[in-house]
Design a protein around this motif. Structure first.
Motif, PDB file in Angstrom:
ATOM      1  N   THR A  55       0.852  -1.179   0.000  1.00 21.55           N
ATOM      2  CA  THR A  55       0.000   0.000   0.000  1.00 21.55           C
ATOM      3  C   THR A  55       0.893   1.236   0.000  1.00 21.55           C
ATOM      4  OG1 THR A  55      -0.140   0.066   2.419  1.00 21.55           O
ATOM      5  CG2 THR A  55      -1.878  -1.136   1.243  1.00 21.55           C
ATOM      6  N   LEU A  56       0.298   2.350  -0.370  1.00 22.59           N
ATOM      7  CA  LEU A  56       1.024   3.620  -0.366  1.00 22.59           C
ATOM      8  C   LEU A  56       0.454   4.515   0.729  1.00 22.59           C
ATOM      9  CD1 LEU A  56       1.267   4.239  -4.205  1.00 22.59           C
ATOM     10  CD2 LEU A  56       3.034   3.352  -2.664  1.00 22.59           C
ATOM     11  N   LYS A  57       1.324   5.100   1.499  1.00 27.63           N
ATOM     12  CA  LYS A  57       0.924   5.891   2.661  1.00 27.63           C
ATOM     13  C   LYS A  57      -0.066   7.006   2.325  1.00 27.63           C
ATOM     14  CE  LYS A  57       2.861   8.045   6.737  1.00 27.63           C
ATOM     15  NZ  LYS A  57       4.075   8.154   7.528  1.00 27.63           N
ATOM     16  N   LYS A  58       0.115   7.669   1.187  1.00 23.89           N
ATOM     17  CA  LYS A  58      -0.743   8.798   0.822  1.00 23.89           C
ATOM     18  C   LYS A  58      -1.917   8.398  -0.070  1.00 23.89           C
ATOM     19  CE  LYS A  58       3.254  11.797   1.081  1.00 23.89           C
ATOM     20  NZ  LYS A  58       4.313  12.384   0.268  1.00 23.89           N
ATOM     21  N   ASP A  59      -2.149   7.109  -0.232  1.00 22.61           N
ATOM     22  CA  ASP A  59      -3.248   6.628  -1.081  1.00 22.61           C
ATOM     23  C   ASP A  59      -4.576   6.846  -0.355  1.00 22.61           C
ATOM     24  OD1 ASP A  59      -5.055   5.176  -2.662  1.00 22.61           O
ATOM     25  OD2 ASP A  59      -3.595   3.597  -3.071  1.00 22.61           O
ATOM     26  N   THR A  60      -5.479   7.565  -0.987  1.00 22.32           N
ATOM     27  CA  THR A  60      -6.799   7.789  -0.399  1.00 22.32           C
ATOM     28  C   THR A  60      -7.869   6.910  -1.045  1.00 22.32           C
ATOM     29  OG1 THR A  60      -7.238   9.631  -1.904  1.00 22.32           O
ATOM     30  CG2 THR A  60      -6.261  10.172   0.234  1.00 22.32           C
ATOM     31  N   GLU A  82       3.548  -1.135   3.831  1.00 19.55           N
ATOM     32  CA  GLU A  82       3.186   0.221   3.416  1.00 19.55           C
ATOM     33  C   GLU A  82       4.446   0.962   2.980  1.00 19.55           C
ATOM     34  OE1 GLU A  82       0.339   3.472   5.290  1.00 19.55           O
ATOM     35  OE2 GLU A  82       2.310   3.490   6.269  1.00 19.55           O
ATOM     36  N   LEU A  83       4.383   1.583   1.808  1.00 16.25           N
ATOM     37  CA  LEU A  83       5.488   2.371   1.290  1.00 16.25           C
ATOM     38  C   LEU A  83       5.082   3.840   1.212  1.00 16.25           C
ATOM     39  CD1 LEU A  83       6.661   0.126  -1.688  1.00 16.25           C
ATOM     40  CD2 LEU A  83       7.561   0.182   0.645  1.00 16.25           C
ATOM     41  N   GLN A  92      -3.933   7.110  -8.285  1.00 15.42           N
ATOM     42  CA  GLN A  92      -4.106   7.135  -9.728  1.00 15.42           C
ATOM     43  C   GLN A  92      -2.798   7.394 -10.465  1.00 15.42           C
ATOM     44  OE1 GLN A  92      -5.679   8.890  -7.413  1.00 15.42           O
ATOM     45  NE2 GLN A  92      -7.883   8.860  -7.743  1.00 15.42           N
ATOM     46  N   ASN A  93      -1.875   8.077  -9.834  1.00 10.37           N
ATOM     47  CA  ASN A  93      -0.619   8.446 -10.485  1.00 10.37           C
ATOM     48  C   ASN A  93       0.535   8.315  -9.483  1.00 10.37           C
ATOM     49  OD1 ASN A  93       1.224   9.333 -12.320  1.00 10.37           O
ATOM     50  ND2 ASN A  93       0.416  11.403 -12.486  1.00 10.37           N
ATOM     51  N   PRO A  94       0.980   7.091  -9.212  1.00  8.35           N
ATOM     52  CA  PRO A  94       2.035   6.893  -8.221  1.00  8.35           C
ATOM     53  C   PRO A  94       3.423   7.325  -8.686  1.00  8.35           C
ATOM     54  CG  PRO A  94       1.392   4.802  -9.180  1.00  8.35           C
ATOM     55  CD  PRO A  94       0.450   5.834  -9.732  1.00  8.35           C
ATOM     56  N   PHE A  95       3.590   7.514  -9.985  1.00 11.55           N
ATOM     57  CA  PHE A  95       4.894   7.902 -10.530  1.00 11.55           C
ATOM     58  C   PHE A  95       4.740   9.129 -11.427  1.00 11.55           C
ATOM     59  CE2 PHE A  95       4.533   3.229 -10.256  1.00 11.55           C
ATOM     60  CZ  PHE A  95       5.321   3.031  -9.140  1.00 11.55           C
ATOM     61  N   PRO A  96       4.325  10.256 -10.856  1.00  6.45           N
ATOM     62  CA  PRO A  96       4.029  11.443 -11.675  1.00  6.45           C
ATOM     63  C   PRO A  96       5.293  12.127 -12.185  1.00  6.45           C
ATOM     64  CG  PRO A  96       3.838  11.996  -9.371  1.00  6.45           C
ATOM     65  CD  PRO A  96       4.108  10.514  -9.433  1.00  6.45           C
ATOM     66  N   THR A  97       5.223  12.611 -13.390  1.00  6.17           N
ATOM     67  CA  THR A  97       6.378  13.302 -13.971  1.00  6.17           C
ATOM     68  C   THR A  97       6.246  14.817 -13.887  1.00  6.17           C
ATOM     69  OG1 THR A  97       5.349  13.232 -16.153  1.00  6.17           O
ATOM     70  CG2 THR A  97       6.851  11.427 -15.589  1.00  6.17           C
ATOM     71  N   ASN A  98       5.147  15.308 -13.339  1.00  5.37           N
ATOM     72  CA  ASN A  98       4.912  16.751 -13.325  1.00  5.37           C
ATOM     73  C   ASN A  98       4.850  17.356 -11.920  1.00  5.37           C
ATOM     74  OD1 ASN A  98       2.531  15.574 -12.573  1.00  5.37           O
ATOM     75  ND2 ASN A  98       1.220  16.854 -13.837  1.00  5.37           N
ATOM     76  N   THR A  99       5.425  16.699 -10.924  1.00  9.77           N
ATOM     77  CA  THR A  99       5.337  17.211  -9.561  1.00  9.77           C
ATOM     78  C   THR A  99       6.684  17.604  -8.971  1.00  9.77           C
ATOM     79  OG1 THR A  99       5.526  15.011  -8.621  1.00  9.77           O
ATOM     80  CG2 THR A  99       3.285  15.824  -9.049  1.00  9.77           C
ATOM     81  N   GLY A 100       7.691  17.645  -9.775  1.00 11.10           N
ATOM     82  CA  GLY A 100       9.007  18.012  -9.274  1.00 11.10           C
ATOM     83  C   GLY A 100       9.867  16.837  -8.861  1.00 11.10           C
ATOM     84  N   ALA A 101       9.329  15.630  -8.911  1.00 10.52           N
ATOM     85  CA  ALA A 101      10.134  14.454  -8.602  1.00 10.52           C
ATOM     86  C   ALA A 101      11.150  14.247  -9.720  1.00 10.52           C
ATOM     87  CB  ALA A 101       9.251  13.225  -8.474  1.00 10.52           C
TER      88      ALA A 101
END
Length: 121
Positions: A55-60, A82-83, A92-101
């Protein structure tokens, strides 16, 4: 929200279409934590050696606490992890390219999860 649930002698029940249909039972068992709890928890307990959940910690959408409630207390420690990624993400987007990561962060997060999957298989 839960219109298909009905009240029956103070217990919430679900309408039955096919009495012994495994898929119907599986679906109903996952609707709410208090519905078919023993059936659901015993199922996960029986298959815990064949199952791993990340699971992902910030997943709602599928929050860790909801997964814990679904699994029950007997097998949570053995199959759930939990990661949390070091950047903003969503279910919906666990690997976003538009958030500064950075690409490196995304690559590390992606390969981290899928290496776990591959190693389990």
């Amino acid at each position: 929200m839960n219109d298909f649930l009905t009240k029956n002698d103070e217990h919430q029940t679900l309408p039955v279409l096919y009495e012994e249909d495994f898929m119907e039972k599986a679906f109903k068992a996952m609707i709410r934590p208090e519905v078919m709890k023993n059936y659901r928890e015993s199922f996960f307990e029986r298959i815990q050696d064949r199952l791993r959940i990340v699971t992902l910690k910030k997943d709602t959408v599928m929050p860790t606490q909801g997964v814990i409630e679904a699994l029950g207390p007997k097998c949570v420690d053995t199959i759930l992890e939990e990661l949390d990624f070091p950047y903003e993400y969503s279910h919906q987007n666990p690997f976003p390219t538009n958030t500064g990561a950075t690409p490196e962060m995304l690559y590390q997060s992606f390969t981290g999860i899928f290496n776990k999957v591959a190693n389990f298989l």
